[in-house]
Design a protein around this motif. Structure first.
Motif, short mmCIF file in Angstrom:
data_model
loop_
_atom_site.label_atom_id
_atom_site.label_comp_id
_atom_site.label_asym_id
_atom_site.label_seq_id
_atom_site.Cartn_x
_atom_site.Cartn_y
_atom_site.Cartn_z
N GLN A 1 0.91 -1.08 0.15
CA GLN A 1 0.38 -0.09 -0.01
C GLN A 1 0.90 0.91 0.13
N GLY A 2 2.06 1.46 0.86
CA GLY A 2 2.92 1.76 0.49
C GLY A 2 3.43 2.38 -0.49
N SER A 3 3.69 1.88 -1.44
CA SER A 3 4.66 1.94 -3.01
C SER A 3 3.70 2.15 -3.58
N ASN A 4 2.56 1.82 -3.71
CA ASN A 4 1.04 2.12 -3.99
C ASN A 4 0.79 3.38 -4.18
N GLN A 5 0.30 3.67 -3.27
CA GLN A 5 -0.04 5.24 -3.00
C GLN A 5 0.71 5.81 -3.22
N ALA A 6 2.36 5.65 -3.20
CA ALA A 6 3.94 7.34 -2.98
C ALA A 6 3.79 6.42 -4.71
N ILE A 7 3.07 5.75 -5.30
CA ILE A 7 3.29 5.33 -7.33
C ILE A 7 2.45 6.59 -7.45
N ARG A 8 1.22 6.91 -6.83
CA ARG A 8 0.21 7.06 -7.78
C ARG A 8 0.05 8.62 -7.27
N PHE A 9 0.68 8.83 -6.10
CA PHE A 9 0.41 9.82 -6.15
C PHE A 9 1.93 11.54 -6.14
N TYR A 10 2.63 10.35 -6.29
CA TYR A 10 3.71 10.36 -7.39
C TYR A 10 3.49 11.02 -8.63
N VAL A 11 3.09 10.36 -9.86
CA VAL A 11 2.33 10.00 -10.85
C VAL A 11 1.68 11.30 -11.09
N MET A 12 0.58 11.68 -9.79
CA MET A 12 -0.55 12.07 -10.37
C MET A 12 -0.59 14.02 -10.01
N THR A 13 0.60 13.92 -8.98
CA THR A 13 1.19 14.99 -8.89
C THR A 13 1.87 15.33 -9.38
N SER A 14 2.82 14.65 -10.42
CA SER A 14 3.44 15.42 -11.42
C SER A 14 2.87 16.21 -12.98
N LEU A 15 1.87 14.74 -13.15
CA LEU A 15 1.17 15.77 -14.19
C LEU A 15 -0.07 16.65 -14.20
N ARG A 16 -0.52 17.01 -12.75
CA ARG A 16 -1.44 17.59 -12.39
C ARG A 16 -0.07 18.21 -12.68
N ASN A 17 0.64 18.49 -11.87
CA ASN A 17 2.07 20.59 -12.04
C ASN A 17 1.91 20.71 -13.62
N TRP A 18 2.30 19.77 -13.88
CA TRP A 18 2.92 19.90 -15.55
C TRP A 18 1.78 20.62 -16.49
N TYR A 19 0.52 19.55 -15.78
CA TYR A 19 -0.46 19.94 -16.80
C TYR A 19 -1.26 21.59 -16.27
N LYS A 20 -1.19 21.68 -14.89
CA LYS A 20 -0.93 23.55 -15.25
C LYS A 20 -0.89 24.40 -15.16
N GLY A 21 1.06 24.11 -15.34
CA GLY A 21 1.97 24.93 -16.00
C GLY A 21 1.82 26.21 -15.01
N ASP A 22 2.11 27.34 -15.55
CA ASP A 22 2.52 28.01 -14.32
C ASP A 22 1.19 29.01 -13.59
N ASP A 23 -0.31 28.41 -13.67
CA ASP A 23 -1.28 28.71 -13.65
C ASP A 23 -2.05 28.22 -12.90
N PRO A 24 -1.52 27.97 -11.47
CA PRO A 24 -1.40 26.43 -10.02
C PRO A 24 -3.93 26.86 -10.09
N ASN A 25 -4.24 28.41 -10.63
CA ASN A 25 -5.73 27.64 -10.48
C ASN A 25 -6.74 27.02 -11.83
N LYS A 26 -5.19 27.21 -12.11
CA LYS A 26 -6.17 26.10 -14.28
C LYS A 26 -6.98 24.61 -13.62
N VAL A 27 -8.39 24.67 -13.52
CA VAL A 27 -9.24 24.22 -13.81
C VAL A 27 -9.44 22.35 -14.60
N ILE A 28 -8.92 21.57 -14.02
CA ILE A 28 -8.51 20.08 -14.74
C ILE A 28 -10.14 19.62 -14.47
N ASN A 29 -10.49 19.39 -16.05
CA ASN A 29 -11.25 18.58 -16.08
C ASN A 29 -11.68 17.40 -15.51
#
Length: 279
Positions: free
Chosen positions: A159-187
């Motif tokens: 579970q530790g590695s599961n969530q570590a991998i998932r939240f890491y990938v998720m946070t990376s993708l989210r930050n990449w998608y939002k770019g410089d705009d932290p308030n950008k809404v994600i569909n």
């Protein structure tokens, strides 16, 4: 009804097949030739209901599990954000690790132990668990409370590695998608796609731990002295391929599960942010 529960009901047969394939040691000949054969044997022997053996354990556990996971993640991530409120992916990884370990200890270990034992019990020569509560009572009667807490180390690692991998990938993708705009809404569909991808990465990353966990929680668990001993024995008797048993059925379920859970989580956070300004 909780959408996560609906997802579990739809996808549970893949969870069942995954568990049976992981429990299936390299006996000669193995019980199941593959996914289709496992489904066929189960339906022939127990009807379609047989594919849902162990479902109630996951249903009872689904809400507390999500609550502990996301509660812990929010708690940790609020402490680790930078002054602009941004969470970088490395910190996301540590928050995920903490969330996964917390849910493993509090909810997932007993829930999974009961699920695996029920599934294993159904394929044994004379099944003894009549229903969820009867089964849990039997496990506690014969093995004490420890019987519901088997494979804790493997579960915490998984579970530790599961969530570590998932939240890491998720946070990376989210930050990449939002770019410089932290308030950008994600569909929500984009969130779902990111979640499915994060789920897939975690499956390839930690299925070996999942196989070890399943074995440590089965009815034959007494054969293994420890998590490490279990890994060594699988490697010795069944070879490296055994560590990827059940990958295909697991992949389908996990991608769907993670996508749905992240969409719900994002939407809930949006609503809460409107109700309570958390900034």
């Amino acid at each position: 009804p909780n959408p996560n529960r609906i997802e579990i009901c739809i996808t549970f047969p893949t969870e069942y097949v995954k568990t049976q394939l992981q429990l299936d040691e390299k006996a000669n000949p193995p019980r199941y030739k593959g996914i289709v054969d496992c489904v066929k044997q189960t339906v022939d022997g127990h009807g379609v209901r047989g594919l849902y053996r162990g479902l109630s354990s996951l249903l009872y556990g689904s809400i507390p599990k999500a609550a502990v996971r996301f509660g812990m993640f929010e708690f940790l991530s609020n402490k680790m954000r930078d002054e602009n409120g941004k969470l970088d992916s490395t910190r996301g990884l540590f928050c995920g690790l903490g969330a996964g370990m917390a849910e493993a200890v509090v909810v997932v270990c007993p829930m999974e132990t009961v699920k695996v034992k029920f599934i294993h019990d159904q394929s044994s020569a004379n099944p003894k668990y009549r229903g969820f509560f009867h089964g849990v009572r039997e496990i506690i009667r014969t093995e004490g409370l420890r019987g519901t807490y088997q494979g804790l180390t493997a579960t915490v690692l998984k579970q530790g590695s599961n969530q570590a991998i998932r939240f890491y990938v998720m946070t990376s993708l989210r930050n990449w998608y939002k770019g410089d705009d932290p308030n950008k809404v994600i569909n929500p569909l984009v969130t779902g796609a990111f979640g499915a991808f994060a789920g897939a990465v975690s499956v390839f990353g930690n299925t070996p731990l999942d196989v070890i966990k399943t074995r440590m929680q089965g009815l034959e668990a007494h054969k293994y002295k420890s998590t490490l001993d279990c890994a060594v024995k699988i490697m010795k008797h069944e070879g490296p391929k055994a560590f990827y048993k059940g990958t295909v059925p697991r992949l389908g379920r996990v991608c769907m599960d993670v996508a749905i859970v992240f969409i719900i989580y994002e939407e809930v956070v949006k609503v809460l942010n409107k109700v309570w300004k958390t900034d």
